[in-house]
Design an enzyme around this catalytic site. Structure first.
Site, PDB file in Angstrom:
ATOM      1  CB  CYS A  80      11.166  38.980  41.085  1.00 11.60           C
ATOM      2  SG  CYS A  80      10.180  39.168  42.809  1.00 11.60           S
ATOM      3  CG  HIS A 166      20.066  44.796  43.141  1.00 12.52           C
ATOM      4  ND1 HIS A 166      19.212  44.640  43.968  1.00 12.52           N
ATOM      5  CD2 HIS A 166      19.653  43.639  42.172  1.00 12.52           C
ATOM      6  CE1 HIS A 166      18.067  43.671  43.703  1.00 12.52           C
ATOM      7  NE2 HIS A 166      18.482  43.217  42.649  1.00 12.52           N
ATOM      8  CD  GLU A 215      11.706  44.517  45.630  1.00  9.03           C
ATOM      9  OE1 GLU A 215      11.656  44.109  44.645  1.00  9.03           O
ATOM     10  OE2 GLU A 215      11.432  43.776  46.787  1.00  9.03           O
ATOM     11  CB  CYS A 224      14.438  42.408  48.019  1.00 11.59           C
ATOM     12  SG  CYS A 224      14.964  42.635  46.216  1.00 11.59           S
ATOM     13  N   GLY A 227      17.770  41.273  45.772  1.00 14.32           N
ATOM     14  CA  GLY A 227      18.522  42.353  46.755  1.00 14.32           C
ATOM     15  C   GLY A 227      19.732  41.673  47.927  1.00 14.32           C
TER      16      GLY A 227
END
Length: 284
Positions: A80, A166, A215, A224, A227
């Site tokens: 994260c 992703h 997410e 994110c 991301g």
């Protein structure tokens, strides 16, 4: 059990950060039952967060801390980016370290966090992983893009692994992107055995994009970090983006840098909201 915590956010992607060094937590397994994590993550009946971050002692001599991430649905994930920035600020604010360069262990490997003088944090997110088995996703061979089919619908996506999976879709306008409908369909698609974070990317120029991310385990968030990194490297691979890109998320901008070698570097803020304590039921 009374649990002390700090509420933080990175561009609106919010976290409940728990110091597992100065207060006792189980050394193995989840520090709280999944049902208790879901209760705490509820924005009406609990603290409310996208992810819970656990600060623990490092297991090896080469790192300063161990870093664990639990989604609001109780599931654990390996990476994260926004949380990593908050982690770096938390351990400094809490007096756990005075280092500006902090090495942390994650389930995806070691990560280096660098705090600058203006309290911005740069995270080395590691190198992108393109092989389908490393994302992970099921595909016949590695490709710049894949066609994912569900019922009578099909989407062209780029896919990459950054410690978590992703996929990113190109859209003309992120404000009109079908995040609420397509996001959950792709998140749990059978081609992604560990589920997937779904990005909707609008290319503004070679150095600027707009992005929304659905997410896994949290739904759409205001930002994110991983991301943003995924969208940039996928856009670069398609020849759409340069090595330095500003990513505009609903919560604010991140700076992403990647020149095709080494790790992807993400820079952005980390904000402390408040400190608190709450009674919880610990894991057995």
């Amino acid at each position: 059990m009374n649990l002390r915590f700090t509420k933080m956010h990175g561009l609106g992607n919010d976290f409940m950060v728990i110091d597992g060094i100065n207060q006792p937590l189980p050394e193995t397994g989840l520090p709280l039952p999944a049902a208790e994590i879901r209760r705490l993550g509820n924005r009406h009946f609990g603290v409310g967060f996208d992810q819970m971050l656990i600060v623990q002692p490092a297991q090896g001599p080469e790192a300063d801390f161990r870093y664990r991430i639990l989604n609001a649905d109780g599931s654990e994930v390996s990476q994260c980016g926004n949380g990593a920035r908050c982690f770096a600020r938390f351990v400094r604010d809490a007096g756990l370290t005075d280092k500006q360069e902090i090495v942390v262990e994650t389930a995806a490997g070691q990560m280096t966090l660098t705090v600058t003088g203006d309290e911005q944090v740069t995270v080395d997110m590691g190198a992108p992983r393109w092989a389908p088995a490393d994302i992970p996703m099921t595909a016949k061979a590695e490709a710049d893009s894949y066609i994912v089919v569900s019922g009578h619908q099909a989407w062209e996506v780029g896919a990459v692994g950054l410690g978590n999976p992703h996929c990113t879709l190109l859209v003309e306008n992120v404000d009109q992107a079908p995040v609420e409908t397509v996001g959950p369909l792709l998140e749990s698609h059978e081609q992604f055995p560990e589920r997937v974070n779904v990005g909707f990317m609008q290319v503004v120029s070679r150095s600027e994009i707009r992005l929304r991310v659905y997410e896994r385990g949290a739904g759409e968030t205001l930002a994110c970090g991983s991301g943003a990194c995924a969208a940039v490297v996928i856009g670069q691979r398609r020849g759409l983006l340069d090595s330095q890109v500003t990513v505009h998320l609903p919560g604010g901008p991140l700076q992403i840098s990647y020149d095709g070698e080494g790790g992807i570097r993400m820079t952005g803020p980390a904000s402390r909201v408040y400190d608190g304590s709450i009674n919880v039921t610990p894991a057995e």
